[in-house]
Design an enzyme around this catalytic site. Structure first.
Site, PDB file in Angstrom:
ATOM      1  N   ASP A 144     -17.238  -4.236  24.486  1.00 30.98           N
ATOM      2  CA  ASP A 144     -18.493  -4.620  23.833  1.00 30.98           C
ATOM      3  C   ASP A 144     -19.689  -4.456  24.773  1.00 30.98           C
ATOM      4  O   ASP A 144     -19.525  -4.047  25.932  1.00 30.98           O
ATOM      5  CB  ASP A 144     -18.344  -6.066  23.319  1.00 30.98           C
ATOM      6  N   ASP A 199     -23.220  -4.538  14.119  1.00 31.03           N
ATOM      7  CA  ASP A 199     -22.056  -5.124  13.454  1.00 31.03           C
ATOM      8  C   ASP A 199     -22.186  -5.050  11.924  1.00 31.03           C
ATOM      9  O   ASP A 199     -23.261  -5.239  11.369  1.00 31.03           O
ATOM     10  CB  ASP A 199     -21.911  -6.605  13.827  1.00 31.03           C
TER      11      ASP A 199
END
Ligand SMILES: *[C@@H]1O[C@H](CO)[C@@H](O)[C@H](O)[C@H]1NC(C)=O
Ligand SMILES: *[C@@H]1O[C@H](CO)[C@@H](O)[C@H](O)[C@H]1NC(C)=O
Ligand SMILES: *[C@@H]1O[C@H](CO)[C@@H](O)[C@H](O)[C@H]1NC(C)=O
Ligand SMILES: *[C@@H]1O[C@H](CO)[C@@H](O)[C@H](O)[C@H]1NC(C)=O
Ligand SMILES: CC(=O)N[C@H]1CO[C@H](CO)[C@@H](O)[C@@H]1O
Length: 383
Positions: A144, A199
């Site tokens: 991430d 996201d």
């Protein structure tokens, strides 16, 4: 001689070259449903359900632990420590169970000082952490992008690629830098997939936006490296049945990773029906690995206002093509497509992958495509 030897050394040291991701990865991740509420039971139950539901036999193999698995402090050797209350047997205990089912285990870290949920990140500890993952027999890393100290993404993600290439285990490398630094231009020499978007949320508009943004980089996808519009929301409840069929079909024709995000132990029949459609999965896993593109009614305005049917198509192996009629509108639609308008000449066998109907000829006449619904066909020329 000297120079080519040096180049050989350099390319073997720095190319990812892990032989993975020849087709888009398929599996499951904790994040979309469980977020931080994870433990060993959540993981082993999901693995068990992946097998008992029949989904593993259809190609889903990765069981991925997302954020929130580690303690907030590294140990005295600077290593990440699995939270012992959540994972009493450590990560390797879970790995043993997942591997015993014939599945693979994924883990999560972050190319920053901390993960998005505040646990230690791997920035400047890449090799230590890659070595830990290898020692726990991890098969997949999602990496991430939070708390990244403004170090350029290409530098941070390449550092982890080098660490993974030296950890002694083949680990699928899923880059999650949200499309920063035009990751699609360096993603395929760095990792096996790369996020192209922010996201996803479990709502129609979010799914549509991520699909659209991801489609802009189709030329960079191919065997070994895939555009990733984020994990699936199918089965999480925020979209209706037709919308989830569209979501799954669009991810399949995009050659996107098929990482399930619902609770596998509580799937409805409809959810299992969608995630288990072998014909749609076969589009995603086609060995050519060509991401479909928009062919008709493609302008941006049509897209985001959702007023019309778009035609998407892409080459498959064996001379077939995938053709999809995507009804972005809120009304039921009919659509007549002359195959020559998407450069398919002559007659073809036309198989619809949800209705399981076959027609032949040089056109597709779809009636009653539901609001936000899709028709997706395998079109095989016969003449
Ligand atoms: C594991 O997590 C699940 C989901 O958050 C929870 O329902 C369950 O009680 C937890 N089990 C243990 C042993 O902590
Ligand atoms: C990676 O992408 C480049 C640029 O798009 C392309 O030329 C190359 O063939 C790709 N490599 C692989 C292994 O797909
Ligand atoms: C789900 O499918 C099973 C097996 O096909 C069937 O027995 C059950 O009645 C179905 N449940 C619902 C809610 O449709
Ligand atoms: C295509 O199929 C139609 C019937 O749908 C037939 O009349 C025609 O001869 C076929 N054309 C070719 C080139 O085979
Ligand atoms: C682009 C396109 O052909 N759109 C069609 C969408 O559906 C409506 C209603 O059936 C047609 O009128 C449009 O032509």
């Amino acid at each position: 001689m000297g120079l080519s030897f040096l180049l050989l050394i350099l390319s073997s040291a720095f190319a990812l070259n892990n032989g993975l991701g020849k087709t888009p990865q398929m599996g499951w991740s904790t994040w979309n449903h469980f977020a931080c509420n994870i433990n060993a039971t959540v993981i082993t139950s999901a693995a068990s359900a992946m097998v008992s539901s029949g989904l593993s036999a259809k190609g889903y193999q990765y069981i991925n632990i997302d954020d929130c698995w580690a303690l907030h402090q590294r140990n005295a050797n600077d290593q990440l420590v699995p939270d012992p209350t959540k994972f009493p047997q450590g990560i390797s205990g879970v790995a043993n169970y997942v591997h015993s089912l014939g599945l693979k285990l994924g883990i999560y870290s972050d190319a920053g000082t901390n993960t998005c949920q505040g646990q230690p990140g791997s920035l400047d500890n890449e090799q230590t952490d890659a070595n830990s993952f290898a020692s726990w027999e991890i098969d997949y890393l999602k990496y991430d992008n939070c708390n990244n100290q403004n170090v350029p993404p290409k530098v941070r993600y390449t550092d982890m690629r080098v660490a993974l290439s030296q950890c002694g285990r083949s680990i699928f490398y899923s880059i999650c830098d949200w499309g920063e630094g035009d990751v699609w231009t360096w993603g395929n020499i760095t990792g096996n997939s790369w996020r192209t978007t922010q996201d996803i949320k479990d709502v129609w508009q979010s799914m549509m936006l991520n699909f659209y943004l991801n489609s802009m980089h189709s030329q960079y996808a191919g065997p070994g490296g895939w555009n990733d519009p984020d994990m699936l929301e199918v089965g999480n409840g925020g979209m209706n049945f037709e919308e989830y069929k569209s979501h799954f079909s669009l991810w399949a024709l995009s050659k996107a990773p098929l990482i399930i995000g619902c609770d596998l132990t509580q799937m409805s029949n409809e959810t299992l029906y969608i995630l288990g459609n072998s014909d749609v999965i076969a589009i995603n896993q086609d060995p050519l690995g060509i991401q479909a593109t928009c062919r008709l009614a493609c302008d941006y305005q049509n897209y985001l206002t959702g007023v019309d049917v778009q035609v998407w198509a892409g080459q498959l192996s064996g001379g077939s093509q995938v053709v999809a009629l995507m009804n972005w509108s809120v009304l039921k639609r009919n659509y007549h497509l002359n195959l020559r308008d998407i450069a398919i000449t002559g007659n073809a066998t036309i198989y619809e992958l949800w209705d399981k109907t076959t027609t032949s000829g040089n056109f597709i006449a779809a009636t009653g495509i539901p609001p936000h619904g899709i028709k997706i066909y395998k079109v095989t020329p016969t003449s």
